[in-house]
Design a protein around this motif. Sequence first.
Motif, mmCIF file in Angstrom:
data_model
loop_
_atom_site.group_PDB
_atom_site.id
_atom_site.type_symbol
_atom_site.label_atom_id
_atom_site.label_comp_id
_atom_site.label_asym_id
_atom_site.label_seq_id
_atom_site.Cartn_x
_atom_site.Cartn_y
_atom_site.Cartn_z
ATOM 1 N N GLU A 68 91.156 33.480 81.566
ATOM 2 C CA GLU A 68 90.437 34.751 81.479
ATOM 3 C C GLU A 68 89.184 34.660 80.612
ATOM 4 O OE1 GLU A 68 93.279 37.509 79.879
ATOM 5 O OE2 GLU A 68 94.585 37.391 81.636
ATOM 6 N N MET A 69 89.088 33.621 79.794
ATOM 7 C CA MET A 69 87.965 33.490 78.857
ATOM 8 C C MET A 69 86.746 32.882 79.540
ATOM 9 S SD MET A 69 89.949 31.963 75.590
ATOM 10 C CE MET A 69 89.138 32.724 74.213
ATOM 11 N N PRO A 70 85.549 33.189 79.028
ATOM 12 C CA PRO A 70 84.352 32.521 79.552
ATOM 13 C C PRO A 70 84.470 31.007 79.339
ATOM 14 C CG PRO A 70 83.761 34.312 78.055
ATOM 15 C CD PRO A 70 85.248 34.141 77.964
ATOM 16 N N SER A 71 84.002 30.248 80.299
ATOM 17 C CA SER A 71 84.170 28.793 80.222
ATOM 18 C C SER A 71 83.400 28.167 79.068
ATOM 19 C CB SER A 71 83.762 28.131 81.537
ATOM 20 O OG SER A 71 82.389 28.331 81.755
ATOM 21 N N SER A 72 82.426 28.876 78.516
ATOM 22 C CA SER A 72 81.631 28.309 77.431
ATOM 23 C C SER A 72 82.322 28.398 76.068
ATOM 24 C CB SER A 72 80.276 29.015 77.367
ATOM 25 O OG SER A 72 80.457 30.388 77.094
ATOM 26 N N ILE A 73 83.494 28.972 75.992
ATOM 27 C CA ILE A 73 84.181 29.142 74.717
ATOM 28 C C ILE A 73 85.056 27.931 74.371
ATOM 29 C CG2 ILE A 73 85.877 30.547 73.465
ATOM 30 C CD1 ILE A 73 83.267 32.001 73.855
ATOM 31 N N ILE A 74 85.784 27.407 75.335
ATOM 32 C CA ILE A 74 86.781 26.373 75.080
ATOM 33 C C ILE A 74 86.245 24.991 75.440
ATOM 34 C CG2 ILE A 74 89.130 25.583 75.606
ATOM 35 C CD1 ILE A 74 88.992 28.241 74.060
ATOM 36 N N ASP A 75 86.313 24.063 74.508
ATOM 37 C CA ASP A 75 85.850 22.695 74.707
ATOM 38 C C ASP A 75 86.812 21.932 75.608
ATOM 39 O OD1 ASP A 75 83.898 20.591 73.651
ATOM 40 O OD2 ASP A 75 85.830 19.634 73.276
ATOM 41 N N TYR A 76 86.336 20.857 76.220
ATOM 42 C CA TYR A 76 87.194 20.077 77.125
ATOM 43 C C TYR A 76 88.341 19.405 76.383
ATOM 44 C CZ TYR A 76 85.924 15.295 75.884
ATOM 45 O OH TYR A 76 85.795 14.108 75.225
ATOM 46 N N GLN A 77 88.222 19.219 75.093
ATOM 47 C CA GLN A 77 89.271 18.570 74.304
ATOM 48 C C GLN A 77 90.273 19.567 73.724
ATOM 49 O OE1 GLN A 77 87.521 16.138 71.251
ATOM 50 N NE2 GLN A 77 86.025 15.292 72.639
ATOM 51 N N PHE A 78 90.226 20.810 74.156
ATOM 52 C CA PHE A 78 91.065 21.855 73.576
ATOM 53 C C PHE A 78 92.541 21.481 73.604
ATOM 54 C CE2 PHE A 78 93.694 25.676 73.874
ATOM 55 C CZ PHE A 78 93.297 26.334 72.732
ATOM 56 N N THR A 79 93.176 21.632 72.455
ATOM 57 C CA THR A 79 94.603 21.365 72.301
ATOM 58 C C THR A 79 95.227 22.559 71.586
ATOM 59 O OG1 THR A 79 94.158 19.006 72.071
ATOM 60 C CG2 THR A 79 96.311 19.765 71.358
ATOM 61 N N PHE A 80 96.329 23.045 72.115
ATOM 62 C CA PHE A 80 97.076 24.127 71.480
ATOM 63 C C PHE A 80 98.406 23.549 71.023
ATOM 64 C CE2 PHE A 80 99.914 27.977 72.129
ATOM 65 C CZ PHE A 80 99.521 28.604 70.961
ATOM 66 N N ASN A 81 98.566 23.459 69.719
ATOM 67 C CA ASN A 81 99.779 22.888 69.137
ATOM 68 C C ASN A 81 100.657 23.987 68.553
ATOM 69 O OD1 ASN A 81 99.082 20.208 69.664
ATOM 70 N ND2 ASN A 81 97.895 20.064 67.791
ATOM 71 N N GLY A 82 101.919 23.669 68.400
ATOM 72 C CA GLY A 82 102.851 24.590 67.767
ATOM 73 C C GLY A 82 103.615 23.882 66.672
ATOM 74 N N LYS A 83 103.816 24.577 65.576
ATOM 75 C CA LYS A 83 104.630 24.063 64.472
ATOM 76 C C LYS A 83 105.746 25.077 64.264
ATOM 77 C CE LYS A 83 104.678 22.789 59.641
ATOM 78 N NZ LYS A 83 103.923 22.684 58.391
#
Length: 157
Positions: A68-83
Amino acid sequence: MKRTSLQIGIHDYALLEYDKGRVSMTDDDLDRSMPEDRWTPGEPLTEELVREHIAPELSSYMQRKLDEMPSSIIDYQFTFNGKFRVREGDLNLCILTDGTKKKQLQERISIYIANKLEKGTYPTKPLETFFLSRHILDEGLFPDADPYSTGSLASMD
């Protein structure tokens, strides 16, 4: 603000932390030197529950939000981690990485090289030169590339 097709996004990291019912999220690495003996109410999760049920749900949810976000916000290396603080101790998981942006950026670079460098007659713009040189030297994008030969990048996947 000046833009170029070689820009793909700015944010490349997010971390969700769960500890006994308390959830927090940040886009910076956590300060690991902070004491972790803070008490908060809630029953600890099990590692199995987190891996088999919670992480896949979080991954699906985050992917929908990213879409849903504009493509210019998230980099190609985006990682979502959980602790997660689970019964067995701390559990650190990679919940989501975005592989589609990497392919998209590689295609943009190939098109740019073919159209602007190989067929072009005008010098490149400073912003485009900056991003092109940054991407060519990025081993995450082109691990086997010869940075002295831009033609080798146009044929890479």
